[in-house]
Design a protein around this motif. Structure first.
Motif, short mmCIF file in Angstrom:
data_model
loop_
_atom_site.label_atom_id
_atom_site.label_comp_id
_atom_site.label_asym_id
_atom_site.label_seq_id
_atom_site.Cartn_x
_atom_site.Cartn_y
_atom_site.Cartn_z
N ASP A 130 0.66 -0.99 -0.21
CA ASP A 130 0.19 0.00 -0.14
C ASP A 130 1.39 1.18 0.35
N TYR A 131 1.79 1.32 -1.10
CA TYR A 131 2.28 2.71 -1.78
C TYR A 131 2.04 3.55 -2.57
N SER A 132 2.97 4.21 -2.61
CA SER A 132 2.06 5.45 -3.92
C SER A 132 3.51 4.90 -5.05
N GLY A 133 3.94 4.35 -4.81
CA GLY A 133 5.06 3.59 -6.10
C GLY A 133 5.99 4.61 -5.54
N TYR A 134 6.77 4.57 -5.08
CA TYR A 134 7.55 5.47 -4.36
C TYR A 134 9.41 4.00 -5.28
N PRO A 135 10.03 4.52 -5.55
CA PRO A 135 11.40 3.41 -6.02
C PRO A 135 11.85 3.02 -4.48
N ASP A 136 11.90 3.73 -4.14
CA ASP A 136 12.78 3.94 -2.15
C ASP A 136 12.17 3.45 -1.15
N CYS A 137 10.38 2.45 -1.88
CA CYS A 137 10.34 2.01 -0.88
C CYS A 137 9.78 0.54 -1.13
N ARG A 138 10.54 0.05 -1.53
CA ARG A 138 10.90 -1.26 -2.49
C ARG A 138 11.88 -2.16 -1.47
N GLY A 139 11.58 -3.84 -0.91
CA GLY A 139 12.40 -4.75 -0.40
C GLY A 139 14.22 -4.41 -1.08
N GLU A 140 13.80 -4.40 -2.19
CA GLU A 140 15.37 -4.98 -2.36
C GLU A 140 15.72 -3.31 -2.36
N TYR A 141 15.38 -2.51 -2.54
CA TYR A 141 15.49 -1.10 -2.07
C TYR A 141 16.50 -0.80 -0.47
N VAL A 142 16.68 -1.37 -0.07
CA VAL A 142 16.11 -1.56 1.85
C VAL A 142 17.40 -2.62 1.82
N SER A 143 17.05 -4.05 1.09
CA SER A 143 18.66 -4.34 0.68
C SER A 143 19.64 -3.90 0.44
N ALA A 144 19.77 -3.08 -0.51
CA ALA A 144 21.20 -2.57 -1.31
C ALA A 144 21.91 -1.75 -0.46
N PHE A 145 20.31 -1.12 0.25
CA PHE A 145 21.26 0.52 2.05
C PHE A 145 21.79 -0.97 2.64
N GLN A 146 21.63 -1.59 2.96
CA GLN A 146 21.81 -2.67 4.04
C GLN A 146 23.64 -3.05 3.64
N GLY A 159 32.89 -5.28 12.60
CA GLY A 159 32.53 -6.31 13.05
C GLY A 159 30.92 -6.43 13.53
N GLN A 160 30.81 -4.90 13.44
CA GLN A 160 29.45 -4.64 13.98
C GLN A 160 28.49 -4.27 12.80
N THR A 161 28.07 -5.68 12.22
CA THR A 161 26.69 -5.84 11.47
C THR A 161 26.23 -5.23 11.53
N ILE A 162 25.78 -4.02 10.78
CA ILE A 162 24.24 -3.73 10.74
C ILE A 162 23.01 -4.00 10.22
N THR A 163 22.01 -4.11 11.10
CA THR A 163 21.20 -4.20 9.66
C THR A 163 19.70 -3.32 10.04
N VAL A 164 19.09 -3.10 8.46
CA VAL A 164 17.74 -2.41 8.30
C VAL A 164 16.98 -2.96 8.27
N HIS A 165 15.76 -2.83 8.94
CA HIS A 165 14.61 -3.21 9.32
C HIS A 165 13.48 -2.53 9.10
N ALA A 166 12.50 -3.39 7.77
CA ALA A 166 11.57 -3.14 7.29
C ALA A 166 10.54 -3.75 7.54
N PRO A 167 10.00 -3.95 9.09
CA PRO A 167 8.91 -4.54 9.49
C PRO A 167 7.64 -4.85 8.43
N LEU A 168 7.16 -3.48 7.97
CA LEU A 168 5.78 -3.21 7.21
C LEU A 168 5.77 -3.73 5.78
N ILE A 169 7.28 -3.90 5.16
CA ILE A 169 7.46 -3.94 3.80
C ILE A 169 6.52 -4.90 3.02
N ASP A 170 5.93 -5.81 4.04
CA ASP A 170 5.23 -7.37 2.78
C ASP A 170 3.41 -6.48 3.40
#
Length: 234
Positions: A130-146, A159-170
């Motif tokens: 439920d989003y307006s077509g924004y390209p930076d709201c996609r799962g592949e974008y979040v994965s790429a930023f991470q 060694g401190q791995t960073i995780t970007v959480h997007a719990p609402l993505i789907d």
């Protein structure tokens, strides 16, 4: 729920809207000590920043910072250029309310603060259904930023791995609302409208308002949003 003394720290991107507020509630429920970050980018609907303050306080954030960054210097979006009207009808493709690189800018700021806090977790409320077509709201974008974050930071290299959480993505908007409601989130504190007035009353017709209204209907829950047209009838 109280935060444990040794709870892991997380940076939460908090706009003051429905989605980001739900993400804060989820992160808190998962036991994170939440550090909220908002961005004053001279958005048309800057009343959302007051909503962010209310939500951060209500949910017991450890800290809440608002970064000042004037994206109206670039324009290119109905949210940063008053000469571009906010559509009041369903649009096709990427709408004029898309703010160029906004999520990339906000995630970069969150990443910087996370390094200072020695936090390994960043939460963002993007949603691919439920989003307006924004390209930076996609799962592949979040994965790429991470992936970028784990290449570009001192913490990750050490060694401190960073995780970007997007719990609402789907999740659908109705599922998001039900999740927040189950966690006791008061959606009356939030503002989602792209052209909310100075009191936070919503227009009821922009993309964000339509998604929000439909979400409450489909969730079977009362909509606490204040709409301007309804106020005219009082």
């Amino acid at each position: 729920m109280t935060v444990q003394e040794n709870a892991p720290k997380a940076v939460i991107l908090l706009s003051g809207g429905l989605d980001s507020s739900t993400v804060l509630a989820i992160a808190k429920a998962q036991g994170y000590a939440c550090y909220c970050l908002s961005l004053d980018y001279h958005q048309r609907h800057n009343v959302e920043l007051l909503a962010a303050q209310r939500v951060a306080k209500a949910l017991g954030a450890q800290a809440h910072k608002t970064v000042q960054l004037d994206l109206s210097l670039f324009g290119g979006s109905a949210l940063t250029d008053n000469a571009i009207a906010v559509p009041e009808y369903e649009t096709q493709g990427i709408p004029v309310t898309y703010v160029p690189a906004r999520n990339t800018i906000m995630l970069s700021l969150a990443l910087a603060w996370a390094e200072v806090l020695q936090s390994r977790d960043i939460f963002i409320g993007v949603n691919a259904l439920d989003y307006s077509g924004y390209p930076d709201c996609r799962g592949e974008y979040v994965s790429a930023f991470q992936q970028m974050a784990n290449l570009a930071t001192k913490a990750a290299v050490e060694g401190q791995t960073i995780t970007v959480h997007a719990p609402l993505i789907d999740m659908t908007k109705a599922e998001i609302i039900r999740a927040g409601h189950a966690l006791g989130l008061n959606y009356g504190l939030t503002v989602s409208c792209y052209q909310a007035d100075s009191r936070g009353a919503a227009c009821g017709v922009c993309d964000s308002c339509r998604f929000r209204k439909s979400g409450f209907v489909q969730a079977g829950l009362a909509d606490p949003t204040r709409y301007r047209d309804a106020e005219k009838l009082i």
